[in-house]
Design an enzyme around this catalytic site. Structure first.
Site, short mmCIF file in Angstrom:
data_model
loop_
_atom_site.label_atom_id
_atom_site.label_comp_id
_atom_site.label_asym_id
_atom_site.label_seq_id
_atom_site.Cartn_x
_atom_site.Cartn_y
_atom_site.Cartn_z
N GLU A 61 39.96 -56.26 7.22
CA GLU A 61 39.72 -57.70 6.98
C GLU A 61 38.53 -58.24 7.79
O GLU A 61 38.53 -59.39 8.21
CB GLU A 61 41.00 -58.50 7.23
CG GLU A 61 42.14 -58.02 6.34
CD GLU A 61 43.38 -58.91 6.33
OE1 GLU A 61 43.52 -59.75 7.23
OE2 GLU A 61 44.20 -58.76 5.41
N GLU B 9 47.78 -53.64 1.85
CA GLU B 9 48.92 -54.26 2.53
C GLU B 9 49.57 -55.23 1.59
O GLU B 9 48.88 -56.02 0.93
CB GLU B 9 48.49 -55.10 3.75
CG GLU B 9 47.96 -54.35 4.95
CD GLU B 9 47.58 -55.29 6.10
OE1 GLU B 9 47.79 -56.53 5.98
OE2 GLU B 9 47.07 -54.79 7.10
#
Ligand code: NAG
Ligand code: NAG
Ligand code: NAG
Length: 303
Positions: free
Chosen positions: A122, A222
């Site tokens: 991220e 995820e």
């Protein structure tokens, strides 16, 4: 319903994903309940518990040098016939150098156990790097492990909105797309809709920029839902019953559709401090496990 239309399109356009059932893996932490670093035996016990509960023999981590993860998890994976996606944390020069050193020292000796390496988690979402800068970091890591799949993990919207385009054009081997109905404050009865919609937007954008449906291996990097003891996030209510529903209605169907999914996460991490969100409210991060820290399943992990 919009997501069914887009899914049929993506499947029709993706013979590589096709009708085969997708793969399941789990995000796995590096620390025991008391915050001490896991040893090889702890990882071996983790692999046994994950395989017994779900059949999966694949986990992913975030920083190869954190708690000397690569040093201990790779021999454990070898002993258990499992594979690992190792992480590199490029955000600071110090963490980048330590993780590259860990790959050099350990991953090069266990290449059969290293499914892939993700450079960054991220980082585009946090605005840490441009896509071109991230690509440079990935190339540095590729020079250490030239025959291993190299990629990154980022939030679905940073793929869908074009932020990642310059990195996608560099043809990474593998990309992980994170998507949580929970973090979009969705009630459980709409969370699957949001999750599927996020994934379709990211996957179709990546495939169109890559100009191919098969040149980059794609995963959901995820997804998950906090269980009892977790914090609510707007209309997204934590709780084991909701996590079980999400597993059955979102995770298993995504795999049935032929997509690869990493569940966040394998086990609770009771040592974790609360994280303070953008609006200043503390969010619990200790109760996201599909299993307790003692490796007891909270609900059936068979699909
Ligand atoms: C349900 O999810 C979809 C997809 O994210 C979204 O467009 C829609 O607004 C959501 N519905 C509700 C009631 O939040
Ligand atoms: C912060 O935002 C989350 C998500 O919308 C919400 O659940 C929480 O109540 C908010 N906290 C405060 C203090 O506003
Ligand atoms: C290279 C770079 O900009 N790194 C920054 C990424 O973000 C963390 C904190 O969010 C900073 O500490 C780094 O300096």
């Amino acid at each position: 319903m919009r997501f069914f239309t887009t899914i049929s399109f993506a499947l029709a356009a993706s013979p590589a994903l096709g009708s085969a059932v997708g793969n399941l893996g789990f995000a796995l932490g590096t620390k025991n309940s008391d915050g001490s670093c896991k040893a090889q035996q702890d990882y071996e016990d983790d692999f046994d518990a994950i395989a017994a509960a779900s059949g999966s023999k694949l986990v992913r981590g975030y920083a190869a040098s954190d708690c000397n993860c690569a040093q201990y998890i790779l021999p454990a994976a070898k002993a258990k016939g499992a594979k690992v996606i190792l992480g590199v944390w490029p955000d600071t020069d110090e963490s980048f150098d330590l993780d590259k050193q860990a790959l050099q020292n350990y991953a090069t000796k266990f290449t059969d156990q290293v499914y892939a390496v993700t450079v960054g988690s991220e980082t585009l979402y946090r605005g840490n790097f441009t896509a071109a800068e991230l690509l440079d970091k990935m190339d540095e890591v590729r020079s250490i492990l030239p025959n291993t799949k190299i990629g990154t993990a980022d939030s679905w919207n940073k793929y869908a909105d074009g932020t990642a385009d310059d990195m996608i054009k560099g043809k990474p081997d593998i990309l992980l797309v994170n998507a949580f109905g929970y973090w979009q404050a969705q009630p459980i009865d709409n969370a699957t809709h949001t999750y599927f919609d996020d994934m379709m937007q990211a996957f179709t954008h990546i495939q169109s920029v890559a100009g191919s449906t098969s040149s980059i291996e794609l995963w959901n990097g995820e997804t998950g839902w906090p269980t009892d003891g977790g914090t609510d996030y707007g209309a997204a209510k934590a709780g084991t019953a909701n996590a079980k529903t999400y597993w059955q209605q979102a995770v298993c169907p995504m795999i049935d559709w032929g997509f690869n999914v990493f569940y966040f996460e394998a086990m609770d991490e009771p040592w974790k401090p609360d994280s303070v969100g953008d609006n200043g409210s503390a969010q619990d991060e200790k109760h996201w496990g599909a299993m307790t820290a003692a490796r007891a399943v909270k609900f059936s992990l068979k699909c």
